[in-house]
Design an enzyme around this catalytic site. Structure first.
Site, mmCIF file in Angstrom:
data_model
loop_
_atom_site.group_PDB
_atom_site.id
_atom_site.type_symbol
_atom_site.label_atom_id
_atom_site.label_comp_id
_atom_site.label_asym_id
_atom_site.label_seq_id
_atom_site.Cartn_x
_atom_site.Cartn_y
_atom_site.Cartn_z
ATOM 1 C CG ASP A 46 -3.650 32.836 44.610
ATOM 2 O OD1 ASP A 46 -2.521 32.528 45.040
ATOM 3 O OD2 ASP A 46 -3.823 33.660 43.693
ATOM 4 C CE1 TYR A 51 -4.376 38.860 40.754
ATOM 5 C CE2 TYR A 51 -5.277 37.348 42.362
ATOM 6 C CZ TYR A 51 -4.408 37.612 41.331
ATOM 7 O OH TYR A 51 -3.585 36.611 40.876
ATOM 8 C CE LYS A 76 -0.719 35.363 43.437
ATOM 9 N NZ LYS A 76 -2.162 35.644 43.367
ATOM 10 C CG HIS A 109 1.606 39.442 41.294
ATOM 11 N ND1 HIS A 109 0.403 39.969 41.672
ATOM 12 C CD2 HIS A 109 1.302 38.500 40.362
ATOM 13 C CE1 HIS A 109 -0.582 39.364 41.017
ATOM 14 N NE2 HIS A 109 -0.057 38.466 40.218
HETATM 15 N N1 LIG Z 1 0.418 34.944 39.722
HETATM 16 C C1 LIG Z 1 -0.155 35.389 38.650
HETATM 17 O O1 LIG Z 1 0.430 36.186 37.885
HETATM 18 C C2 LIG Z 1 -1.545 34.966 38.334
HETATM 19 C C3 LIG Z 1 -2.104 35.277 37.087
HETATM 20 C C4 LIG Z 1 -3.401 34.835 36.814
HETATM 21 C C5 LIG Z 1 -4.097 34.095 37.762
HETATM 22 N N2 LIG Z 1 -3.536 33.839 39.004
HETATM 23 C C6 LIG Z 1 -4.286 33.081 40.046
HETATM 24 O O2 LIG Z 1 -4.755 31.862 39.491
HETATM 25 C C7 LIG Z 1 -6.182 31.799 39.663
HETATM 26 C C8 LIG Z 1 -6.813 31.001 38.542
HETATM 27 O O3 LIG Z 1 -6.504 31.546 37.269
HETATM 28 P P1 LIG Z 1 -7.559 32.361 36.367
HETATM 29 O O4 LIG Z 1 -8.592 32.966 37.216
HETATM 30 O O5 LIG Z 1 -6.750 33.271 35.499
HETATM 31 O O6 LIG Z 1 -8.148 31.290 35.366
HETATM 32 P P2 LIG Z 1 -8.816 29.838 35.468
HETATM 33 O O7 LIG Z 1 -9.060 29.433 36.861
HETATM 34 O O8 LIG Z 1 -8.008 28.960 34.561
HETATM 35 O O9 LIG Z 1 -10.208 30.102 34.715
HETATM 36 C C9 LIG Z 1 -11.210 30.942 35.221
HETATM 37 C C10 LIG Z 1 -12.281 31.113 34.128
HETATM 38 O O10 LIG Z 1 -12.837 29.841 33.787
HETATM 39 C C11 LIG Z 1 -14.241 29.804 34.089
HETATM 40 N N3 LIG Z 1 -14.485 28.518 34.762
HETATM 41 C C12 LIG Z 1 -14.124 28.150 36.017
HETATM 42 N N4 LIG Z 1 -14.481 26.888 36.269
HETATM 43 C C13 LIG Z 1 -15.086 26.431 35.165
HETATM 44 C C14 LIG Z 1 -15.694 25.197 34.831
HETATM 45 N N5 LIG Z 1 -15.754 24.193 35.702
HETATM 46 N N6 LIG Z 1 -16.226 25.052 33.577
HETATM 47 C C15 LIG Z 1 -16.172 26.073 32.689
HETATM 48 N N7 LIG Z 1 -15.603 27.280 32.940
HETATM 49 C C16 LIG Z 1 -15.089 27.447 34.183
HETATM 50 C C17 LIG Z 1 -14.507 30.990 35.001
HETATM 51 O O11 LIG Z 1 -15.791 31.525 34.747
HETATM 52 P P3 LIG Z 1 -16.821 32.043 35.884
HETATM 53 O O12 LIG Z 1 -16.036 32.738 36.953
HETATM 54 O O13 LIG Z 1 -17.691 32.984 35.106
HETATM 55 O O14 LIG Z 1 -17.562 30.836 36.380
HETATM 56 C C18 LIG Z 1 -13.423 31.979 34.555
HETATM 57 O O15 LIG Z 1 -13.855 32.678 33.395
HETATM 58 C C19 LIG Z 1 -6.569 33.279 39.674
HETATM 59 O O16 LIG Z 1 -7.893 33.487 40.098
HETATM 60 C C20 LIG Z 1 -5.505 33.845 40.561
HETATM 61 O O17 LIG Z 1 -5.782 33.552 41.914
HETATM 62 C C21 LIG Z 1 -2.278 34.264 39.272
#
Ligand SMILES: NC(=O)c1ccc[n+]([C@@H]2O[C@H](COP(=O)([O-])OP(=O)(O)OC[C@H]3O[C@@H](n4cnc5c(N)ncnc54)[C@H](OP(=O)(O)O)[C@@H]3O)[C@@H](O)[C@H]2O)c1
Length: 278
Positions: A46, A51, A76, A109
């Protein structure tokens, strides 16, 4: 290798229920992170224009040597390109940057309710789909009122709605709207960027099932039927977040985690977020 379950979207195409997120991965770190994910077995990536790492995502997918049809790639449309012609031009740039013949899924988005007209944007998305260079089109951060307007005024039901969902924001109303209309829910920030991992309800379940709090939370999403793509640049976590298919939560566990909802967002509220990049 672990078999990732797939869901069938409303136009018949198949999407792996677990993927890899790339928000906040710096361009210079993206190739390595996506390569680690693909090596681990993830087959769904994704990304987004916003980004700033589409070039590196595309490079990693091409470097992997995997047949193009085996990796599901989502991007997106950035805020600021909602006008019909701007959206088509921005989509062409995404294909150029990824250097791929097609994307599997392309999303609007944000709805930006006070800025442009997302109905016009959606008509451009339909045109992209007709061009054959995107297999499915969808939206992100759309509330039921925004979806209702699309359903009323256009001919294509979005294949997915990608929204913030985690145990502190269970999004019952938007998810139910999706279920009623054949729109799959993709859960972004599935572990609330780490904020739910110390919750005592989640840590107690994790201890009992002998898995990490992140694994329990991601498994909760999968058992509710949503699509998830946790982000990590830490190889051990990339691996940990992939190991979700050798244990199961009980219905009581799922209900207890759902009961943690407090309607708490980590990101912006789609009804008031109208930000456009410079
Ligand atoms: N459509 C939208 O508006 C929108 C908005 C936000 C996100 N997204 C998408 O959703 C994806 C996921 O959301 P997100 O990146 O915001 O947050 P997330 O996946 O909920 O959390 C990522 C964070 O958690 C840490 N982490 C990951 N796995 C872990 C584990 N097993 N144990 C402890 N900590 C862990 C990562 O640290 P490290 O990387 O330092 O390991 C990072 O700081 C995004 O990457 C993006 O593709 C979309």
């Amino acid at each position: 290798m672990t078999q990732i379950p797939s869901l069938t979207l409303n136009n018949g195409i198949s999407i792996p229920q677990l993927g890899f997120g790339t928000f906040q991965i710096e361009p210079q770190d993206t190739r390595e992170a996506v390569r680690a994910a693909l090596d681990t077995g993830y087959r769904h990536i994704d990304t987004a224009q916003m980004y700033g790492n589409e070039k590196e995502v595309g490079q990693a997918v091409r470097d992997s040597g995997l047949p193009r049809g085996e990796v599901f790639v989502t991007s997106k449309l950035n805020n600021g390109y909602h006008a019909y012609g701007d959206a088509l031009a921005a989509f062409a740039r995404t294909l150029d940057d990824l250097d791929l013949e097609y994307v599997d899924l392309f999303l609007v988005h944000w709805p930006l309710p006070a800025v442009g007209d997302y109905v016009e944007t959606w008509k451009a998305m339909e045109e992209m789909h007709r061009s054959g260079r995107v297999r499915a089109i969808g939206v992100s951060n759309f509330q039921p009122s925004h979806l209702e307007r699309l359903l009323r005024e256009t001919a294509t039901v979005p294949a997915v709605n990608q929204i913030e969902v985690h145990p502190y924001l269970t999004q019952d109303e938007v998810r139910a709207f999706g279920t009623d209309h054949g729109i799959a829910t993709e859960a972004w920030s599935p572990i609330a960027q780490g904020k739910v991992l110390d919750d005592p309800v989640i840590t107690a379940i994790a201890e009992r099932v002998e898995r990490s709090p992140a694994q329990v939370t991601l498994r909760w999403h999968l058992q509710r039927g949503d699509i998830v793509f946790p982000k990590s640049v830490t190889p051990a976590r990339v691996e940990e977040n992939f190991r979700l298919f050798d244990f199961e939560l009980t219905p009581e566990d799922v209900a207890a985690i759902t009961g943690l909802n407090r309607d708490e967002r980590t990101g912006p509220d789609p009804d008031t977020f109208n930000w456009i990049p410079d």
